[in-house]
Design an enzyme around this catalytic site. Structure first.
Site, PDB file in Angstrom:
ATOM      1  N   ASP A 116     -16.255  62.602  35.226  1.00  0.00           N
ATOM      2  CA  ASP A 116     -15.868  63.829  34.518  1.00  0.00           C
ATOM      3  C   ASP A 116     -16.071  65.110  35.317  1.00  0.00           C
ATOM      4  OD1 ASP A 116     -18.602  63.743  34.505  1.00  0.00           O
ATOM      5  OD2 ASP A 116     -18.842  64.177  32.378  1.00  0.00           O
ATOM      6  N   GLU A 117     -16.269  65.013  36.632  1.00  0.00           N
ATOM      7  CA  GLU A 117     -16.386  66.232  37.429  1.00  0.00           C
ATOM      8  C   GLU A 117     -15.924  65.982  38.856  1.00  0.00           C
ATOM      9  OE1 GLU A 117     -20.239  67.725  38.744  1.00  0.00           O
ATOM     10  OE2 GLU A 117     -21.189  65.969  37.849  1.00  0.00           O
TER      11      GLU A 117
END
Length: 376
Positions: A116-117
């Site tokens: 998620d990053e």
């Protein structure tokens, strides 16, 4: 004595994108009835007898102090009305790959840090824009329009500052740190907010009188290196907003691990076993999140006198589940002949990784349940 100037590459335009409470946000998107309620991604401790670790929590749940890596039992105690949802990591991974495809519309220089990053180098980009802010806003808009999810963006001339910027205003934030603004941004920042400074490092820095970025700026490079080794070299530069590492599109993670340092040393075997179970549980959750497996389990022990022991075992099959990790870690611990010293640190690491888990190793679908999170 020769003094060399610090090299500070300010030529790049780096964006750090961090999805907002990603797993919980996906569940809220897919079930609108959850919106406005505290949602925790973890196995329900009322069902598991208190076992499980929080993978993430939405912002409503975070108001109760719930955070990643907290035990599900403590999360329930803090917020009994929270809705606990077992994570669907295959779904999250598929959506994470859709997010990554959106990044590729703008640049191929993408360094994923987790599902998620990611860091994006948009110095030269596919839309020919000179504005990293414009690129970041377009990415945010694409993610919202196509996936109904939000993200926060940090923009600066290096990865360290971009990461700090993306954490500064969440959710839906967009923060820019320009050349010439780094020292003003870093000066009031609590030292534990510096990406890479963990609890133990923060504690040691506070013992030196370092509470903020401004305090860190006053410590000499020699003293930082003397106290922290290579990390001291990095700290000295980060206090000045310097971090020249490029975005690495082909970054390959070679290991996953969890370790914990104890202020009150472990002296009883029962306590060691309990701590190893917690570490195995958290590591299993990370492996589940990232959809990886490995064949080599490493146990790390640091004794009270600071002597460090590592033992490892390489298997003929891949493992990723809590039970397997714990079994191997306990076997390594039991193989140690001299255990007459107290323990100040325990760690479990999995190496010799594979990209995908071997699903056929799962005889029982319920064994896929696990539930947690790590720094640059």
């Amino acid at each position: 004595m020769l003094i060399f100037p610090l090299l500070d590459d300010q030529s790049r335009k780096i964006i750090h994108i961090d999805m907002d409470a990603f797993f919980a946000a996906v569940e809220e998107r897919d079930n609108p009835a959850l919106r406005g309620k505290p949602v925790v991604i973890a196995r329900d401790p009322r069902v598991t007898g208190g076992r499980g670790v929080v993978s993430t929590a939405n912002y409503e749940a975070r108001r109760f102090g719930i955070h990643s890596a907290m035990s599900a039992k403590e999360a329930y105690e803090r917020c009994p009305q929270a809705i606990f949802i077992q994570g669907d990591y295959a779904k999250y991974k598929a959506i994470g790959l859709e997010v990554r495809e959106i990044f590729r519309r703008y640049t191929d220089l993408i360094e994923p840090m987790s599902i998620d990053e990611a860091y994006l180098d948009v110095t030269e980009n596919k839309i020919g824009s000179q504005s990293a802010v414009k690129v970041a806003r377009l990415i945010q808009e694409d993610i919202w329009r196509e996936l109904q999810l939000t993200c926060s963006a940090g923009i600066s001339y290096n990865k360290f500052l971009a990461k700090l910027a993306s954490d500064f205003q969440k959710p839906r934030g967009l923060t820019v740190i320009k050349p010439g603004e780094a020292l003003d941004f870093l000066a009031p920042l609590p030292i534990e907010k510096f990406h890479g400074v963990g609890k133990k490092s923060a504690e040691r820095l506070r013992q030196m009188g370092v509470e903020t970025g401004a305090d860190l700026l006053e410590v000499s490079e020699i003293e930082l290196i003397d106290r922290f080794g290579r990390f001291g070299y990095d700290l000295y530069r980060r206090a000045r907003g310097i971090h020249n590492a490029p975005v690495k599109p082909n970054r390959i993670r070679k290991s996953f691990g969890k370790e914990k340092t104890y202020g009150k040393f472990l002296r009883q075997e029962a306590d060691v076993r309990k701590e190893l179970q917690g570490l195995a549980q958290q590591l299993a959750t990370n492996l589940e999140r990232e959809d990886v497996q490995g064949k080599t389990v490493v146990l790390k022990i640091r004794w009270e006198d600071f002597q460090t022991l590592t033992k490892r075992v390489s298997l003929d099959r891949s493992v990723f589940q809590e039970a397997d990790l714990l079994e191997q870690a306990l076997a390594l611990y039991e193989s140690i002949e001299e255990k007459d010293k107290a323990i100040r640190l325990l760690g479990i690491t999995l190496t010799n990784l594979g990209k995908e888990r071997e699903e056929d190793l799962l005889d029982n679908p319920e064994e896929k349940e696990t539930a947690d999170h790590e720094a640059l």
